[in-house]
Design a protein around this motif. Structure first.
Motif, PDB file in Angstrom:
ATOM      1  N   ILE B 118      45.390  54.119  44.102  1.00  0.00           N
ATOM      2  CA  ILE B 118      45.692  53.359  42.973  1.00  0.00           C
ATOM      3  C   ILE B 118      46.671  51.940  43.376  1.00  0.00           C
ATOM      4  O   ILE B 118      47.044  51.757  42.649  1.00  0.00           O
ATOM      5  CB  ILE B 118      47.070  55.281  43.076  1.00  0.00           C
ATOM      6  N   VAL B 121      44.334  49.221  41.974  1.00  0.00           N
ATOM      7  CA  VAL B 121      44.751  49.272  40.691  1.00  0.00           C
ATOM      8  C   VAL B 121      46.243  48.510  40.014  1.00  0.00           C
ATOM      9  O   VAL B 121      46.199  47.793  39.306  1.00  0.00           O
ATOM     10  CB  VAL B 121      44.321  51.000  39.992  1.00  0.00           C
ATOM     11  N   LYS B 122      46.762  48.968  41.128  1.00  0.00           N
ATOM     12  CA  LYS B 122      48.889  48.463  40.527  1.00  0.00           C
ATOM     13  C   LYS B 122      48.112  47.001  40.758  1.00  0.00           C
ATOM     14  O   LYS B 122      48.797  46.093  40.327  1.00  0.00           O
ATOM     15  CB  LYS B 122      49.541  49.157  40.966  1.00  0.00           C
ATOM     16  N   GLN B 123      47.527  46.123  41.735  1.00  0.00           N
ATOM     17  CA  GLN B 123      47.407  44.930  42.256  1.00  0.00           C
ATOM     18  C   GLN B 123      46.690  44.646  41.518  1.00  0.00           C
ATOM     19  O   GLN B 123      46.510  43.442  40.608  1.00  0.00           O
ATOM     20  CB  GLN B 123      47.026  44.528  43.404  1.00  0.00           C
ATOM     21  N   ILE B 124      45.012  44.298  40.594  1.00  0.00           N
ATOM     22  CA  ILE B 124      43.775  43.691  40.036  1.00  0.00           C
ATOM     23  C   ILE B 124      43.530  44.407  39.071  1.00  0.00           C
ATOM     24  O   ILE B 124      42.689  43.731  38.818  1.00  0.00           O
ATOM     25  CB  ILE B 124      42.929  43.485  41.335  1.00  0.00           C
ATOM     26  N   ALA B 125      43.829  45.432  38.996  1.00  0.00           N
ATOM     27  CA  ALA B 125      43.130  46.218  36.948  1.00  0.00           C
ATOM     28  C   ALA B 125      44.269  45.706  36.391  1.00  0.00           C
ATOM     29  O   ALA B 125      45.799  45.339  35.995  1.00  0.00           O
ATOM     30  CB  ALA B 125      42.971  48.228  37.008  1.00  0.00           C
ATOM     31  N   PRO B 126      43.211  44.688  35.062  1.00  0.00           N
ATOM     32  CA  PRO B 126      44.193  43.743  34.167  1.00  0.00           C
ATOM     33  C   PRO B 126      44.152  44.688  32.760  1.00  0.00           C
ATOM     34  O   PRO B 126      43.634  45.143  32.152  1.00  0.00           O
ATOM     35  CB  PRO B 126      42.458  42.727  33.491  1.00  0.00           C
ATOM     36  N   ILE B 127      45.186  45.402  33.212  1.00  0.00           N
ATOM     37  CA  ILE B 127      45.958  46.643  32.432  1.00  0.00           C
ATOM     38  C   ILE B 127      47.740  46.489  32.147  1.00  0.00           C
ATOM     39  O   ILE B 127      48.073  46.110  33.382  1.00  0.00           O
ATOM     40  CB  ILE B 127      45.719  48.320  32.837  1.00  0.00           C
ATOM     41  N   GLY B 142      53.846  43.642  36.532  1.00  0.00           N
ATOM     42  CA  GLY B 142      53.883  43.540  37.804  1.00  0.00           C
ATOM     43  C   GLY B 142      53.454  42.163  38.525  1.00  0.00           C
ATOM     44  O   GLY B 142      54.247  41.612  38.787  1.00  0.00           O
ATOM     45  N   ALA B 143      52.423  42.946  39.480  1.00  0.00           N
ATOM     46  CA  ALA B 143      51.457  41.600  40.013  1.00  0.00           C
ATOM     47  C   ALA B 143      50.775  41.118  39.334  1.00  0.00           C
ATOM     48  O   ALA B 143      50.130  41.137  38.391  1.00  0.00           O
ATOM     49  CB  ALA B 143      50.302  42.578  41.415  1.00  0.00           C
ATOM     50  N   ALA B 145      47.354  39.613  39.356  1.00  0.00           N
ATOM     51  CA  ALA B 145      45.761  39.977  39.250  1.00  0.00           C
ATOM     52  C   ALA B 145      45.197  38.637  40.236  1.00  0.00           C
ATOM     53  O   ALA B 145      44.644  38.110  39.856  1.00  0.00           O
ATOM     54  CB  ALA B 145      45.486  40.290  38.725  1.00  0.00           C
TER      55      ALA B 145
END
Lengths: 81, 162
Positions: B118, B121-127, B142-143, B145
């Motif tokens: 998780i 996901v918050k660091q690198i998923a393009p969502i 957020g982050a 990516a």
């Protein structure tokens, strides 16, 4: 040559479209495609230091050379989860 | 069911937990722990009353990001089996946006891999979350990516093992 630019989230809102067909010169890079885009949509410029980019659905750096028909995506900071 | 997925369907955790322990070959029967994480749409954020969220993704790259996360988890905690599903589209308060299950021979690795997933996901998923709150809406950012940012990856691992 032409590339397809994909924009997401706030970047899509700024440009007013999720996808743009753009002319690019031979030897164009992700960075030059971005700079051309910012000329047309200056408000995108503030994302210069925080966005990510991808070519054909793989993360790419700004100096990557793009080819005819490539899909070049610009991604604002992510917020999944 | 695929272990990794992104799409508009409602999420439930039990099928993922069953999928990660349904192993074939020499690893069948070797799991002693399954951990799970379900991320929910919360009715408040930064002092705002949230009405609902709309999730958007660059789906093919998101799926590749999940594959990368599963590969990283497998390298860090050998033998861990990970399932990761993310939902997109409009989600109401209380609905699940992300479901993760991790199976391992021992609980420590299962807990760590689940938490690691998780965080990544918050660091690198393009969502992206588009938050609709009382009186307006805002894209949550957020982050930046960058899957090759080793410091970020190491931080996710540190949190997972804390």
């Amino acid at each position: 040559m032409r590339v397809t630019v994909r924009l997401f989230a706030r970047l899509r809102d700024i440009a007013g479209a999720p996808e743009l067909s753009r002319e690019a010169a031979a030897g164009a890079t992700v960075g030059s495609v971005w700079r051309d885009l910012v000329r047309d949509f200056p408000e995108l410029g503030k994302y210069e230091g925080s966005m990510s980019s991808a070519v054909n659905a793989d993360y790419a750096r700004m100096n990557q050379v793009v080819g005819d028909g490539d899909e070049v995506a610009f991604l604002p900071p992510v917020s999944g989860g | 069911m695929p272990l990794l997925a992104i799409g508009p369907s409602a999420l439930s955790i039990e099928p993922l937990m069953a999928a990660v322990v349904a192993r074939l070959g020499p690893e069948a029967g070797g799991d002693g722990a399954v951990t799970s994480f379900l991320g929910l749409v919360r009715n408040h954020n930064l002092g705002r009353g949230v009405r609902y969220l709309e999730y958007e993704a660059y789906e093919p790259l998101a799926l590749k990001s999940f594959e990368r996360i599963a590969r990283e988890a497998g390298e860090r905690w050998p033998g861990v089996n990970l399932a990761l599903h993310h939902r997109i589209g409009r989600l109401e308060i209380g609905e699940a946006s992300v479901a993760i299950a991790a199976a391992s021979a021992h609980r420590a690795n299962a807990f760590a891999a689940c938490r690691y997933a998780i965080e990544r996901v918050k660091q690198i998923a393009p969502i992206w979350k588009h938050e609709f709150f009382e009186g307006g809406d805002v894209w949550i950012e957020g982050a930046t990516a960058n899957p090759d940012d080793e410091a970020a990856r190491a931080e996710a691992e540190r949190v997972a093992c804390a």
